[in-house]
Design a protein around this motif. Structure first.
Motif, mmCIF file in Angstrom:
data_model
loop_
_atom_site.group_PDB
_atom_site.id
_atom_site.type_symbol
_atom_site.label_atom_id
_atom_site.label_comp_id
_atom_site.label_asym_id
_atom_site.label_seq_id
_atom_site.Cartn_x
_atom_site.Cartn_y
_atom_site.Cartn_z
ATOM 1 N N THR A 746 0.836 -1.207 0.000
ATOM 2 C CA THR A 746 0.000 0.000 0.000
ATOM 3 C C THR A 746 0.866 1.250 0.000
ATOM 4 N N ASP A 747 1.932 1.242 0.786
ATOM 5 C CA ASP A 747 2.836 2.400 0.834
ATOM 6 C C ASP A 747 3.472 2.640 -0.535
ATOM 7 N N LYS A 748 3.861 1.543 -1.203
ATOM 8 C CA LYS A 748 4.455 1.688 -2.535
ATOM 9 C C LYS A 748 3.454 2.266 -3.528
ATOM 10 N N LEU A 749 2.226 1.786 -3.459
ATOM 11 C CA LEU A 749 1.184 2.274 -4.363
ATOM 12 C C LEU A 749 0.919 3.750 -4.145
ATOM 13 N N LYS A 750 0.825 4.161 -2.862
ATOM 14 C CA LYS A 750 0.592 5.576 -2.568
ATOM 15 C C LYS A 750 1.726 6.445 -3.085
ATOM 16 N N ALA A 751 2.956 5.970 -2.930
ATOM 17 C CA ALA A 751 4.116 6.732 -3.416
ATOM 18 C C ALA A 751 4.056 6.880 -4.926
ATOM 19 N N ALA A 752 3.678 5.803 -5.617
ATOM 20 C CA ALA A 752 3.570 5.861 -7.081
ATOM 21 C C ALA A 752 2.470 6.820 -7.500
ATOM 22 N N GLU A 753 1.339 6.810 -6.795
ATOM 23 C CA GLU A 753 0.234 7.717 -7.129
ATOM 24 C C GLU A 753 0.640 9.170 -6.921
ATOM 25 N N ARG A 754 1.396 9.436 -5.834
ATOM 26 C CA ARG A 754 1.860 10.806 -5.595
ATOM 27 C C ARG A 754 2.791 11.265 -6.713
ATOM 28 N N GLU A 755 3.665 10.359 -7.161
ATOM 29 C CA GLU A 755 4.598 10.715 -8.234
ATOM 30 C C GLU A 755 3.840 11.023 -9.526
ATOM 31 N N ILE A 756 2.838 10.200 -9.825
ATOM 32 C CA ILE A 756 2.028 10.426 -11.034
ATOM 33 C C ILE A 756 1.295 11.767 -10.925
ATOM 34 N N GLU A 757 0.748 12.054 -9.743
ATOM 35 C CA GLU A 757 0.018 13.308 -9.543
ATOM 36 C C GLU A 757 0.940 14.513 -9.711
ATOM 37 N N ASN A 758 2.170 14.412 -9.185
ATOM 38 C CA ASN A 758 3.121 15.523 -9.329
ATOM 39 C C ASN A 758 3.490 15.743 -10.790
ATOM 40 N N LEU A 759 3.690 14.648 -11.530
ATOM 41 C CA LEU A 759 3.988 14.773 -12.954
ATOM 42 C C LEU A 759 2.821 15.421 -13.706
ATOM 43 N N HIS A 760 1.623 15.025 -13.318
ATOM 44 C CA HIS A 760 0.436 15.565 -13.959
ATOM 45 C C HIS A 760 0.328 17.071 -13.716
ATOM 46 N N LYS A 761 0.556 17.479 -12.452
ATOM 47 C CA LYS A 761 0.490 18.909 -12.125
ATOM 48 C C LYS A 761 1.562 19.701 -12.883
ATOM 49 N N ALA A 762 2.752 19.096 -13.003
ATOM 50 C CA ALA A 762 3.833 19.774 -13.720
ATOM 51 C C ALA A 762 3.457 19.970 -15.192
ATOM 52 N N GLN A 763 2.806 18.942 -15.767
ATOM 53 C CA GLN A 763 2.383 19.035 -17.154
ATOM 54 C C GLN A 763 1.327 20.125 -17.332
ATOM 55 N N LEU A 764 0.388 20.185 -16.375
ATOM 56 C CA LEU A 764 -0.644 21.226 -16.447
ATOM 57 C C LEU A 764 -0.027 22.618 -16.358
#
Length: 889
Positions: A746-764
């Motif tokens: 679960t911790d790994k999944l949350k970390a991956a989701e945070r990374e994806i979200e940060n990339l998404h925000k950077a793209q926006l």
């Protein structure tokens, strides 16, 4: 004369004349037309309607019934004679005496000397009213009692014809009034001034049954009752007011102490200002009503009885605040009213802690509501001022009241402090609409009294003998067959029929335990029994389907209980008792049963408690329950008197009315001892394992535990074990290490989701600067109208809009973004810079305009508003409309 002495004199007077004293029923009865018992005769209604035979030796009874009427809560305290809770002292005759007897009994008590047990009222100050054409009652009053003709007045249907407001018994009545003297109003009797002439007793000559109707007099008289009956009601509080020489019912020995407490807590003084006095009276009245409702098992909630209680408690808090209270007050009010009421209701003492917990927790919750409501009001007030208005809109005030529970009184008070007004007409209009909807909904939920007359002969002459505690089979005789509410002589294959037997082994649904299932057999005839219900606590109704053959009235049959069904139901019911006992060990004595349901292998248990249970508490309750199972305690049943059962410490359920003889189920000595008529295992080990499945809130102050018992519990645990084993195999880890392994994943999944979200925000953010170039100038505004790619979420729209609006800086800028989110919705958002707002732009108005083009709606503040629609093809037209609007601003 203290109120408890008035009660005692009333009861003694009627017991001496042969009436049987009947304890007050709970305020909560199983009546589809009533939230609460609202009249002294309500518990006796089946006898008046002829549905059951009165169980009183002389056909007469007397009671002092707890009553609650809450139709006009908002009017409480404005008049000084009405309470939401009141005690109705009554005497009842079921076909024994009629008008002359009722009149004589009342007059003797009211005017009898104190030394002889009477109330000592001056007969020269008593007036009476009778129904318009009731010559018989008028003559009794004048010729036999001696009341002068000039003190006997005739009044119409609205005043002197009694009914409950719903289908049921009715009839003309005669009311007794006390003349309080010239200082209280005009001469001329109750027909002229019912303030000076206070009504203290209503004698109902019950002889008719009314049908459906909506107002006084607008109903059909269905016919005569089986017998002419008497139902009287003397207002204990009003008589106390007269005998104690005080101005009104709020100044008697029961309620004045609460007003005194309120003076100490608020710093205000009673008797100096009418507005303040109303608030004092609200506190006194509602404290008593709220306490008595909690005593009878009601907890605050958002509908039905719980909603009424919540309104009462919150009106206390609001009134205390408006009088000047700054701290919590509920504990002091409740303690005071419990002190005054305990002499009449000793059961308050053993429930004191629970009552305090329910009331004070509701106060804490409401104070949090007031805090959040204050913040919402301040936001609304700020918005009003920014727009240049001085009036808080009616719909805003209504939303604060209806959605957030913020009282209109406080909205008005805070608006005045802010130099604002409130559109009270708009608010009241919305309130009226809500009340109309609630009234219509309530009316739709009401049902008339079911016609139980078809069962009357069996209830009276052949009550069912229940054999099910000892046997699962019996040879019985068919005494009755009922289909579609009519008595029949025979039933045929394929028909649904109700079967009445002389005796039965089948348990009828009660106490939370569902009715037995089974079969009825006679030669080639087979009936499948699908349910068993009770009529009047005496008659068992077997609801069955004729599977084969036919059944005749008078047939001899064999009745067989489905043994597997009964065994599972007994396991669940006994497990419920164990869980109740375990709960009280873990949570304390305030955790008491508020309802239950038991069926084979499954149970749910509702209990009064204000906080959710922790995993550790659930584990402890489950452990104690299964330890009780493993101990193999004998399950004993004891038939005894209600008084003896209470002395033994047996627990009773709220809202239940018990007879003089009760059944106590005892498990493990003091471990569990409850009044219960259900079926149980003989030893606790027969329950098998008990598994707690869940715990959750089902209303304010009420929690629910669900559990499996017996084989259902075993099968559940087996499936859980198989699931854990399969998961452990998939993750290649021992079962005991599963929690830690799942946590790591679960911790790994949350970390991956945070990374994806940060990339998404950077793209926006990277794309935002390009979007800024698409702005056009319209009427001095910089306007961006952009439809972002499909799949853009509403959250992404807000992120981009906020960024773009910030980049516009000091410009008069408006950002309009829209998209298809890929899930069938078309979100949109509009933001405006401060300088654009200063020129009159309101994002909320523009959002509504755009919503009209995409079959959607939305709202928000002047600086940012958003919405959603379902027709994205309308965005372009909507953008053009917005531009036209801005061009004309």
């Amino acid at each position: 004369m203290q109120t408890h002495e008035i009660r005692e004199r009333f009861t003694n007077h009627f017991v001496r004349s042969g009436h049987e004293a009947v304890p007050s029923a709970s305020l909560i009865l199983d009546d589809p037309n009533l939230l609460f018992v609202n009249a002294g005769m309500v518990p006796f209604k089946p006898y008046f309607l002829g549905q059951e035979t009165p169980p009183f030796a002389n056909g007469t009874a007397t009671s002092i019934q707890k009553c609650v009427r809450t139709l006009d809560i908002d009017e409480v305290g404005i008049t000084t004679r009405h309470n939401t809770f009141f005690q109705m002292a009554g005497n009842f005759s079921f076909g024994q005496y009629f008008k002359e007897g009722a009149i004589t009994h009342a007059w003797t008590l009211l005017t009898g000397s104190l030394a002889e047990g009477g109330l000592g009222l001056d007969p020269e100050r008593l007036w009476v009213t009778v129904y318009l054409d009731d010559d018989e009652a008028a003559e009794i009053w004048e010729k036999k009692i001696g009341v002068p003709a000039e003190r006997i007045q005739r009044l119409g249907m609205e005043d002197n014809y009694w009914h409950m407001g719903v289908p049921g018994p009715c009839g003309p009545c005669s009311e007794i009034y006390f003349d309080r003297g010239p200082a209280y109003g005009k001469e001329g009797g109750p027909a002229v001034d019912d303030n000076r002439y206070m009504e203290i007793w209503n004698l109902v000559f019950m002889e008719k049954e009314r049908g459906e109707g909506t107002a006084k007099g607008e109903f059909e008289i269905l016919g005569d009752l089986p017998k002419k009956n008497i139902d009287t009601g003397m207002g204990v509080e009003r008589v106390a007011c007269l005998l104690q020489g005080v101005e009104n019912v709020y100044e008697t020995d029961l309620l004045r102490p609460v007003i005194d407490t309120a003076e100490k807590l608020t710093g205000a003084t009673y008797g100096k200002d009418n507005t303040a006095d109303i608030r004092f009276r609200v506190i006194a009245d509602h404290s008593r009503t709220g306490m008595m409702l909690i005593l009878d098992g009601v907890t605050p909630g958002n509908e039905g009885r719980g909603y009424i209680l919540r309104r009462l408690l919150r009106r206390i808090i609001r009134s205390a605040r408006l009088l000047g209270a700054t701290a919590e007050t509920m504990q002091q009010f409740m303690n005071t009213i419990m002190d005054t009421m305990t002499p009449s209701y000793p059961e308050i003492a053993e429930n004191r802690e629970r009552i305090l917990n329910v009331a004070t927790n509701e106060e804490k919750a409401f104070l949090r509501t007031l805090e959040s409501g204050t913040q919402l009001f301040e936001q609304a007030a700020s918005s009003v001022k920014q727009s240049g208005s001085t009036t808080v809109a009616g719909d805003q005030a209504f939303a604060l009241h209806d959605t957030y529970g913020f009282p209109i009184d406080l909205t008005l008070e805070m608006a005045a402090e802010s130099g604002l007004e409130v559109d009270i007409e708009g608010f009241e209009s919305l309130m009226a609409e809500q009340k109309a909807r609630a009234k219509a909904d309530n009316q739709a939920k009401k049902h008339g009294h079911a016609d139980l007359s078809v069962y009357r002969q069996w209830v009276d002459e052949h009550p069912t003998e229940f054999l099910g505690y000892e046997a699962l089979s019996s040879q019985s005789k068919v005494l009755g067959l009922v289909r579609n509410g009519e008595s029949i002589n025979e039933a045929h294959a394929g028909e649904e029929v109700e079967v009445i037997l002389d005796h039965t082994p089948m348990y009828a649904e009660s106490g939370g335990q569902l009715g037995d299932r089974g079969q009825l057999v006679s030669g080639d005839t087979l009936l499948n029994i699908n349910d068993v219900q009770k009529i009047g606590k005496k008659l068992w109704i077997h609801k069955a389907t004729v599977a084969s053959g036919g059944l005749d009235l008078g047939s001899e049959v064999t009745v067989n209980v489905d043994g597997k069904w009964r065994h599972g139901a007994r396991q669940a019911h006994t497990a419920t008792h164990l869980i109740h006992a375990a709960l009280r060990q873990v949570l304390g004595p305030t955790a008491v049963q508020a309802g239950s349901l038991n069926r084979p292998g499954y149970l749910r248990f509702d209990f009064n408690f204000t906080e959710g249970l922790s995993p550790a508490q659930m584990e402890q309750i489950e452990l104690i329950t299964n330890q009780a199972v493993d101990t193999d305690w004998a399950v004993n049943t004891i038939e005894t008197s209600l008084e003896e059962a209470r002395k033994m410490g047996a627990m009773a359920l709220f809202g239940e009315n018990y007879g003089d003889s009760v059944r106590v189920v005892e498990i493990g000595g003091p471990f569990s001892m409850e009044l219960c008529g259900g079926t149980h295992v003989t030893h606790s080990s027969q329950i098998g394992p008990v598994t707690l499945l869940s715990e959750a809130s089902v209303g304010s102050g009420v929690r629910r535990i669900e559990a499996y018992s017996g084989m259902d519990s075993f099968q559940f645990l087996s499936r859980e074990a198989a699931l854990a084993s399969g998961l452990a195999s998939s993750l290649k880890t021992p079962t005991v290490d599963l929690p830690e392994r799942v946590r790591q994943l679960t911790d790994k999944l949350k970390a991956a989701e945070r990374e994806i979200e940060n990339l998404h925000k950077a793209q926006l953010a990277a794309n935002t600067s390009k979007l800024l170039d698409q702005g056009v100038e319209i009427n001095g505004f910089t306007v961006l109208t952009i439809q972002l790619p499909k799949g853009t979420s509403a959250g992404d729209l807000r992120t981009v809009a906020t960024d773009l609006r910030g980049r516009l800086g000091e410009r008069e800028g408006i950002v309009v973004l829209a998209a298809e989110d890929g899930q069938g919705k078309a979100p949109f958002i509009i933001g405006a810079t401060k300088s654009a707002i200063a020129r009159g732009v309101k994002s909320g108005d523009l959002v509504k305009l755009l919503g009209g083009y995409v079959d959607g709606r939305g709202g928000g503040k002047p600086d940012m508003a958003q919405g959603s629609g379902s027709k994205p093809e309308g965005f372009n037209a909507g953008f053009e409309a917005l531009k036209s609007e801005l061009a004309q601003l």
